[in-house]
Design an enzyme around this catalytic site. Structure first.
Site, PDB file in Angstrom:
ATOM      1  NE  ARG A 165      -1.931  -1.041   3.491  1.00  0.00           N
ATOM      2  CZ  ARG A 165      -2.454  -1.078   4.889  1.00  0.00           C
ATOM      3  NH1 ARG A 165      -3.638  -0.727   4.733  1.00  0.00           N
ATOM      4  NH2 ARG A 165      -1.754  -1.105   5.364  1.00  0.00           N
ATOM      5  CG  ASN A 207      -3.789  -4.643   3.895  1.00  0.00           C
ATOM      6  OD1 ASN A 207      -3.525  -4.772   2.236  1.00  0.00           O
ATOM      7  ND2 ASN A 207      -3.035  -4.619   4.752  1.00  0.00           N
TER       8      ASN A 207
END
Length: 91
Positions: free
Chosen positions: A20, A38
């Site tokens: 990320r 996530n």
């Protein structure tokens, strides 16, 4: 250039490997807005909006991810451009 919106799901070893954070850096360096998160099932989900070529470059990055990631599959869905993001966030 035309603006696009892409919604992706990335599976494999993509959590706990700075996926990320690195994707956010890739997006910000190309002025791509949206978010990345996530999922509980181990995948990463993201939405990108911006210039077509720039969004493509970020999606292409997600096909490999950072060095410790192992991308097994990526699902890419093109959606109608909305333009409702002003930056890129990890959520």
């Amino acid at each position: 250039m035309s603006k696009v919106r892409v919604h992706i799901y990335v599976s494999g070893k993509v959590q706990g490997v700075f996926f990320r954070q690195n994707t956010k850096r890739q997006a910000q360096s190309r002025n791509v807005c949206g978010w990345i998160s996530n999922l509980l099932d181990g995948r990463v989900e993201a939405v990108f909006e911006g210039e077509k070529l720039c969004v493509k470059e970020v999606v292409d990055y997600c096909r490999c991810g950072p060095s410790f990631a192992i991308v097994e599959n990526i699902e890419v869905f093109f959606e109608e451009y909305i333009g409702d993001f002003s930056d890129f966030q990890i959520i």
